[in-house]
Design a protein around this motif. Structure first.
Motif, PDB file in Angstrom:
ATOM      1  N   SER A 179       0.831  -1.189   0.000  1.00 12.05           N
ATOM      2  CA  SER A 179       0.000   0.000   0.000  1.00 12.05           C
ATOM      3  C   SER A 179       0.870   1.245   0.000  1.00 12.05           C
ATOM      4  O   SER A 179       1.875   1.308   0.701  1.00 12.05           O
ATOM      5  CB  SER A 179      -0.888  -0.014   1.246  1.00 12.05           C
ATOM      6  OG  SER A 179      -1.519   1.217   1.416  1.00 12.05           O
ATOM      7  N   LEU A 180       0.470   2.233  -0.776  1.00 12.51           N
ATOM      8  CA  LEU A 180       1.206   3.494  -0.772  1.00 12.51           C
ATOM      9  C   LEU A 180       1.112   4.189   0.579  1.00 12.51           C
ATOM     10  O   LEU A 180       2.023   4.888   0.990  1.00 12.51           O
ATOM     11  CB  LEU A 180       0.679   4.417  -1.871  1.00 12.51           C
ATOM     12  CG  LEU A 180       1.042   4.021  -3.289  1.00 12.51           C
ATOM     13  CD1 LEU A 180       0.369   4.970  -4.277  1.00 12.51           C
ATOM     14  CD2 LEU A 180       2.527   4.001  -3.498  1.00 12.51           C
ATOM     15  N   SER A 181       0.008   3.971   1.291  1.00 14.09           N
ATOM     16  CA  SER A 181      -0.154   4.624   2.588  1.00 14.09           C
ATOM     17  C   SER A 181       0.635   3.925   3.695  1.00 14.09           C
ATOM     18  O   SER A 181       0.759   4.461   4.784  1.00 14.09           O
ATOM     19  CB  SER A 181      -1.634   4.680   2.969  1.00 14.09           C
ATOM     20  OG  SER A 181      -2.146   3.371   3.093  1.00 14.09           O
ATOM     21  N   GLU A 234      14.710   7.633   2.770  1.00  8.86           N
ATOM     22  CA  GLU A 234      13.631   7.472   3.724  1.00  8.86           C
ATOM     23  C   GLU A 234      12.565   6.570   3.095  1.00  8.86           C
ATOM     24  O   GLU A 234      12.310   6.667   1.897  1.00  8.86           O
ATOM     25  CB  GLU A 234      12.999   8.822   4.076  1.00  8.86           C
ATOM     26  CG  GLU A 234      13.937   9.816   4.720  1.00  8.86           C
ATOM     27  CD  GLU A 234      14.782  10.610   3.717  1.00  8.86           C
ATOM     28  OE1 GLU A 234      14.627  10.434   2.488  1.00  8.86           O
ATOM     29  OE2 GLU A 234      15.619  11.396   4.180  1.00  8.86           O
ATOM     30  N   PRO A 235      11.936   5.694   3.879  1.00 12.90           N
ATOM     31  CA  PRO A 235      10.931   4.784   3.306  1.00 12.90           C
ATOM     32  C   PRO A 235       9.819   5.499   2.542  1.00 12.90           C
ATOM     33  O   PRO A 235       9.390   5.024   1.488  1.00 12.90           O
ATOM     34  CB  PRO A 235      10.376   4.045   4.525  1.00 12.90           C
ATOM     35  CG  PRO A 235      11.485   4.074   5.518  1.00 12.90           C
ATOM     36  CD  PRO A 235      12.168   5.403   5.303  1.00 12.90           C
ATOM     37  N   GLU A 236       9.376   6.641   3.041  1.00 11.57           N
ATOM     38  CA  GLU A 236       8.275   7.337   2.374  1.00 11.57           C
ATOM     39  C   GLU A 236       8.699   7.976   1.055  1.00 11.57           C
ATOM     40  O   GLU A 236       7.859   8.354   0.244  1.00 11.57           O
ATOM     41  CB  GLU A 236       7.640   8.382   3.301  1.00 11.57           C
ATOM     42  CG  GLU A 236       8.580   9.459   3.778  1.00 11.57           C
ATOM     43  CD  GLU A 236       9.352   9.111   5.049  1.00 11.57           C
ATOM     44  OE1 GLU A 236       9.991  10.028   5.609  1.00 11.57           O
ATOM     45  OE2 GLU A 236       9.347   7.949   5.485  1.00 11.57           O
ATOM     46  N   ASN A 237      10.009   8.090   0.792  1.00 10.64           N
ATOM     47  CA  ASN A 237      10.505   8.699  -0.447  1.00 10.64           C
ATOM     48  C   ASN A 237      11.074   7.680  -1.428  1.00 10.64           C
ATOM     49  O   ASN A 237      11.604   8.053  -2.465  1.00 10.64           O
ATOM     50  CB  ASN A 237      11.587   9.731  -0.135  1.00 10.64           C
ATOM     51  CG  ASN A 237      11.049  10.893   0.647  1.00 10.64           C
ATOM     52  OD1 ASN A 237       9.867  11.201   0.583  1.00 10.64           O
ATOM     53  ND2 ASN A 237      11.905  11.548   1.404  1.00 10.64           N
ATOM     54  N   ALA A 238      10.970   6.422  -1.122  1.00  8.09           N
ATOM     55  CA  ALA A 238      11.660   5.402  -1.912  1.00  8.09           C
ATOM     56  C   ALA A 238      11.169   5.310  -3.358  1.00  8.09           C
ATOM     57  O   ALA A 238      11.935   4.927  -4.238  1.00  8.09           O
ATOM     58  CB  ALA A 238      11.525   4.043  -1.233  1.00  8.09           C
ATOM     59  N   PHE A 239       9.920   5.660  -3.616  1.00  4.13           N
ATOM     60  CA  PHE A 239       9.386   5.490  -4.964  1.00  4.13           C
ATOM     61  C   PHE A 239       9.458   6.745  -5.822  1.00  4.13           C
ATOM     62  O   PHE A 239       9.545   6.647  -7.032  1.00  4.13           O
ATOM     63  CB  PHE A 239       7.922   5.035  -4.908  1.00  4.13           C
ATOM     64  CG  PHE A 239       7.779   3.582  -4.600  1.00  4.13           C
ATOM     65  CD1 PHE A 239       8.187   2.630  -5.505  1.00  4.13           C
ATOM     66  CD2 PHE A 239       7.251   3.177  -3.393  1.00  4.13           C
ATOM     67  CE1 PHE A 239       8.059   1.280  -5.224  1.00  4.13           C
ATOM     68  CE2 PHE A 239       7.119   1.834  -3.101  1.00  4.13           C
ATOM     69  CZ  PHE A 239       7.526   0.880  -4.012  1.00  4.13           C
ATOM     70  N   ASN A 287      16.378   4.587   7.480  1.00  4.30           N
ATOM     71  CA  ASN A 287      16.316   4.591   6.015  1.00  4.30           C
ATOM     72  C   ASN A 287      16.472   3.188   5.439  1.00  4.30           C
ATOM     73  O   ASN A 287      17.071   2.317   6.049  1.00  4.30           O
ATOM     74  CB  ASN A 287      17.434   5.467   5.436  1.00  4.30           C
ATOM     75  CG  ASN A 287      17.158   6.939   5.598  1.00  4.30           C
ATOM     76  OD1 ASN A 287      16.213   7.332   6.262  1.00  4.30           O
ATOM     77  ND2 ASN A 287      17.991   7.756   5.005  1.00  4.30           N
ATOM     78  N   HIS A 288      15.937   3.028   4.221  1.00  2.50           N
ATOM     79  CA  HIS A 288      16.235   1.821   3.447  1.00  2.50           C
ATOM     80  C   HIS A 288      17.667   1.964   2.939  1.00  2.50           C
ATOM     81  O   HIS A 288      18.086   3.065   2.545  1.00  2.50           O
ATOM     82  CB  HIS A 288      15.317   1.696   2.235  1.00  2.50           C
ATOM     83  CG  HIS A 288      13.880   1.442   2.557  1.00  2.50           C
ATOM     84  ND1 HIS A 288      13.462   0.637   3.589  1.00  2.50           N
ATOM     85  CD2 HIS A 288      12.750   1.884   1.955  1.00  2.50           C
ATOM     86  CE1 HIS A 288      12.143   0.583   3.605  1.00  2.50           C
ATOM     87  NE2 HIS A 288      11.685   1.350   2.630  1.00  2.50           N
ATOM     88  N   VAL A 289      18.400   0.876   2.919  1.00  4.18           N
ATOM     89  CA  VAL A 289      19.757   0.867   2.379  1.00  4.18           C
ATOM     90  C   VAL A 289      19.787  -0.134   1.236  1.00  4.18           C
ATOM     91  O   VAL A 289      19.373  -1.282   1.390  1.00  4.18           O
ATOM     92  CB  VAL A 289      20.799   0.496   3.458  1.00  4.18           C
ATOM     93  CG1 VAL A 289      22.192   0.418   2.852  1.00  4.18           C
ATOM     94  CG2 VAL A 289      20.767   1.504   4.592  1.00  4.18           C
TER      95      VAL A 289
END
Length: 118
Positions: free
Chosen positions: A10-12, A53-58, A92-94
Motif C-alpha cells: 500500500s502506498l499509505s 527514507e521509506p516514504e521517499n523510496a518510490f 532509512n532503506h539501504v
C-alpha cells in the motif's frame, strides 16, 4: 487454474512496499547478502551503497553513501560500508547496487536493510 498469490502493498503503508525482485522473497540472511556481494565482485561490477527514507523510496532519487566503490573487490569492505550507512541512517532503506561498466547500467540492485517509516 492455479491460484495467484497477492502481496499486500500500500502506498499509505511504506513498510509494506516492495522493492526490486528480492523484496518479494523472505528477508535475506547475512550469508545470502554476502553471496550477492560476491556475485557483484565476480562479475567485475562496481558496488555502491544508496539510502533513502521509506516514504521517499518510490518518487525520489536515493542518496549515495559516499562514491561508488570503484574497483573494490574485498567483500568485507563492501559489507562494512553498507553497515556503516545503515548505522548512520537507521530509519532509512539501504540499497546495494552493482554498476556494470560495459552495459553502462545497473547490473543488480537490492534493498539489504529496510528502514522504519516515521
Amino acid at each position: 487454474m492455479s491460484a495467484m498469490q497477492d502481496y499486500t502493498s500500500s502506498l499509505s503503508d511504506p513498510s509494506s512496499r516492495k522493492f526490486e525482485t528480492f523484496s518479494y522473497l523472505p528477508e535475506m540472511t547475512s550469508e545470502q547478502v554476502r553471496k550477492q556481494v560476491e556475485y557483484i565482485v565476480s562479475k567485475g561490477w562496481n558496488p555502491a551503497v544508496e539510502h533513502t527514507e521509506p516514504e521517499n523510496a518510490f518518487d525520489h532519487y536515493w542518496y549515495m553513501w559516499k562514491l561508488p566503490l570503484f574497483g573494490e573487490t574485498d567483500v568485507d569492505t563492501i559489507l562494512a560500508e553498507a553497515e556503516a550507512c545503515h548505522k548512520a541512517h537507521p530509519n532509512n532503506h539501504v540499497r546495494l547496487v552493482g554498476y556494470d561498466n560495459f552495459a553502462q547500467s545497473k547490473g543488480t540492485e537490492m534493498v539489504i536493510y529496510r528502514g522504519i517509516a516515521v
